[in-house]
Design an enzyme around this catalytic site. Structure first.
Site, PDB file in Angstrom:
ATOM      1  N   ASP A 205       0.837  -1.195  -0.167  1.00  0.00           N
ATOM      2  CA  ASP A 205      -0.029   0.034   0.068  1.00  0.00           C
ATOM      3  C   ASP A 205       0.928   1.092  -0.136  1.00  0.00           C
ATOM      4  O   ASP A 205       1.549   1.334   1.012  1.00  0.00           O
ATOM      5  CB  ASP A 205      -0.880  -0.060   1.388  1.00  0.00           C
ATOM      6  N   HIS A 206       1.204   1.881  -1.159  1.00  0.00           N
ATOM      7  CA  HIS A 206       2.258   2.884  -1.245  1.00  0.00           C
ATOM      8  C   HIS A 206       2.247   4.157  -0.228  1.00  0.00           C
ATOM      9  O   HIS A 206       3.053   4.665  -0.047  1.00  0.00           O
ATOM     10  CB  HIS A 206       2.468   3.423  -2.753  1.00  0.00           C
ATOM     11  N   HIS A 268      -5.672   2.811   0.915  1.00  0.00           N
ATOM     12  CA  HIS A 268      -4.836   3.972   1.438  1.00  0.00           C
ATOM     13  C   HIS A 268      -5.681   4.767   2.666  1.00  0.00           C
ATOM     14  O   HIS A 268      -5.203   5.044   3.731  1.00  0.00           O
ATOM     15  CB  HIS A 268      -4.657   5.134   0.386  1.00  0.00           C
TER      16      HIS A 268
HETATM   17  C1  BG6 Z   1      -3.337   4.809  -6.502  1.00  0.00           C
HETATM   18  C2  BG6 Z   1      -4.605   4.910  -7.176  1.00  0.00           C
HETATM   19  O1  BG6 Z   1      -3.212   3.867  -5.656  1.00  0.00           O
HETATM   20  O2  BG6 Z   1      -3.162   5.992  -5.644  1.00  0.00           O
HETATM   21  C3  BG6 Z   1      -4.619   5.987  -8.004  1.00  0.00           C
HETATM   22  O3  BG6 Z   1      -4.827   3.668  -7.981  1.00  0.00           O
HETATM   23  C4  BG6 Z   1      -4.263   7.336  -7.360  1.00  0.00           C
HETATM   24  O4  BG6 Z   1      -6.021   6.009  -8.799  1.00  0.00           O
HETATM   25  C5  BG6 Z   1      -3.075   7.184  -6.524  1.00  0.00           C
HETATM   26  O5  BG6 Z   1      -4.174   8.350  -8.207  1.00  0.00           O
HETATM   27  C6  BG6 Z   1      -2.809   8.491  -5.626  1.00  0.00           C
HETATM   28  O6  BG6 Z   1      -1.666   8.333  -5.011  1.00  0.00           O
HETATM   29  P1  BG6 Z   1      -0.777   9.620  -4.604  1.00  0.00           P
HETATM   30  O7  BG6 Z   1       0.534   8.994  -3.951  1.00  0.00           O
HETATM   31  O8  BG6 Z   1      -0.691  10.484  -5.979  1.00  0.00           O
HETATM   32  O9  BG6 Z   1      -1.689  10.195  -3.551  1.00  0.00           O
END
Ligand code: BG6
Length: 520
Positions: A205-206, A268
């Site tokens: 989960d980045h 997230h």
């Molecule tokens: C991803 C989603 O996991 O997270 C995308 O699939 C989204 O749709 C992105 O744009 C948002 O990540 P961040 O790091 O830009 O907030």
């Protein structure tokens, strides 16, 4: 010969003085195999992250990279593609010598993910790397493919014995989405755990790799002043926003089958909620931290069909504006079916039904094509019990609010009431601010840099455990089902909002009397 990907000696960058002298856990010699190596994620995030790790000397002394994907191509062609991707997407302009050293010996294996031949070829290359190194090398398999291939690849790794090594560690890193329903997530867990042990599995989960998300734990558990207030006696509501100004770009295929709830809330945003609501872990080990997060998720009641219309709102963007230009609505985006009812906005009101949080609403909202990109957590405290000022003086008094901004302008701000200078006692809100950028004067690493090294080290603290991912689905699954056209009670037409706006009016219905959504 294996690649030595550390920064060449004699060209050290000055170390950030704040961390100078602190020991880093070493990363053992590793071969990283990326499945889906020509895909968007690999090009935009994984390869640039590897470059930046190499630039900082944070990769192991012996580091090898193998790409696997469907298209037929030579090692050299893949190497050139990697270089181009890094030049285009790296957060710092790459230095040619570091880039060349990193990719000097990169290998490529073409083929479909269910083809035994691919795994035989991989085995030959992995063995070759070990022979050259004269020592066992850890293996990390990164699954950055369409999710339908996750179980296929894992089972092939098991069948081909690549998932086993007598003298080195084997790990598997699995991208999101981890299933699209609770049932699928359970089945995927079952299949993955029939080949690997849980400590070998790293579910990405980045958001957990973002500096500011990790800082939430530091903020809560390294400061004495917030924790006494961090409960239902002092906190009135929590509002978590993950707004984006972008539309769906070229991802219609994926996005139309996912929607905002599955794309951002299931993973997230529930993670952010866990960071706000969790109890202090006994220690910062993977098990302790994840135990506490799972307890939070388990305290959120499973939404029922009666409650869903009152606690969940979805909507789709129509035409409007982004960055000053006119933009089309979701249904006109390339690749989106004209009758799609996929939500591009979702908002929920959740309760964490435990001793600490009972009765405190947790508002979550996310959407594409909103007014701007902002990810923040706003914690609003209860108003003071009595105001001793005159009526005019009290008008500007607002409850304290703590806002943790994850992006952009990462930082923390605290809203306080202060007297306006002058002869009268009149109060107005002021903000006390801490900004990451100015306090530390250094660029934060990308989430994937932290996550890739942690996975190679075997530290799973910032990855989702099997029971955690299922607990997240337990909350979202009933809503996904309720919103599906197959559900007998699915409500009428989907709410709309204008691209570039604050979102749909319908989201107001989730708020308790007196509460409001913060401006995006
Ligand atoms: C991803 C989603 O996991 O997270 C995308 O699939 C989204 O749709 C992105 O744009 C948002 O990540 P961040 O790091 O830009 O907030």
């Amino acid at each position: 010969m294996a690649v030595t990907a550390g920064r060449p000696t004699g060209q050290e960058e000055p170390e950030n003085p704040l961390v100078a002298g602190l020991e880093r856990l070493p990363v053992a010699p590793t071969t990283l195999v990326i499945f889906g190596a020509s895909g968007d994620l690999a090009r935009r995030k994984l390869l640039p992250a590897l470059y930046n790790l190499a630039h900082e000397g944070a990769l192991p002394e012996r580091f090898n990279l193998i790409g696997v994907s469907r298209k037929e191509k030579e090692h050299g062609e893949f190497q050139t593609e990697c270089m181009e991707a890094i030049r285009r997407f790296s957060r710092r302009p790459p230095r040619e010598d570091v880039l060349e050293t990193l990719l000097e010996n990169v290998k490529y294996v073409p083929g479909t993910f269910d083809d035994d031949g691919v795994y035989a070829e991989l085995g030959t290359i992995l063995d070759g790397f070990e022979r050259d190194a004269g020592e066992p090398l850890n293996r990390a398999f990164y699954l950055s493919t369409a999710p339908t291939f996750f179980p296929v690849i894992v089972e092939e790794l098991g069948r081909s014995k690549l998932a086993q090594h007598d003298t080195a560690e084997v790990r598997v890193i699995i991208e999101k989405p981890f299933g699209t329903t609770l049932e699928e997530a359970r089945e995927l867990n079952r299949r993955v755990l029939s080949i690997f042990e849980e400590p070998q599995v790293f579910r990405i989960d980045h958001y957990l790799g973002k500096e500011t998300v990790q800082n939430m734990m530091a903020f809560r558990f390294a400061n004495g002043m917030f924790e006494p207030l961090w409960n239902r006696n002092y906190i009135d509501s929590v509002q978590i926003t993950a707004a984006e100004d972008l539309g769906i770009g070229t991802r219609a295929d994926y996005y139309d089958s996912a929607g905002a709830l599955r794309d951002l809330i299931q993973n997230h945003m529930l993670q952010l909620l866990c960071h706000v609501a969790m109890e202090p872990p006994v220690s910062f080990t993977a098990e302790e931290v994840r135990n506490e997060k799972v307890k939070v998720l388990q305290s959120i009641p499973e939404p029922t069909a009666v409650e869903i219309p009152r606690m969940a709102v979805r909507a789709q963007y129509g035409a409007g504006h982004a960055g000053g230009d006119g933009v089309v609505g979701y249904l006109e985006e390339e690749g989106v079916p004209k009758d799609s009812i996929t939500e591009t906005y979702a908002a929920l009101r959740l309760e964490v039904d435990n001793w600490r949080w009972a009765g405190v609403p947790f508002y979550l909202r996310t959407g594409k094509r909103l007014a701007r990109k902002v990810t923040e957590i706003a914690v609003t405290l209860k108003p003071v019990p009595h105001l001793a000022f005159s009526q005019a003086g009290s008008l500007g008094v607002q409850p304290n609010q703590l806002v943790l901004t994850l992006q952009p302008n990462e930082g923390v701000s605290l809203r306080l009431g202060a007297k306006i200078p002058g002869t009268r006692m009149i109060i107005r809100p002021v903000n006390m601010e801490f900004l990451y950028g100015t306090a530390f004067l250094s660029q934060s690493p990308e989430a994937y840099e932290r996550l890739i090294t942690d996975a190679m080290r075997g530290d799973a603290t910032l990855f989702t455990r099997n029971d955690e991912v299922e607990a997240q689905w337990r909350i979202c699954d009933p809503i996904v089902k309720y919103w599906s056209p197959a559900h007998p009670q699915t409500p009428g037409p989907l709410a709309q909002y204008e691209a570039g706006s604050q979102g749909p009016e319908e989201a107001e219905s989730l708020l308790r009397e007196g509460d409001s959504w913060r401006a995006i």
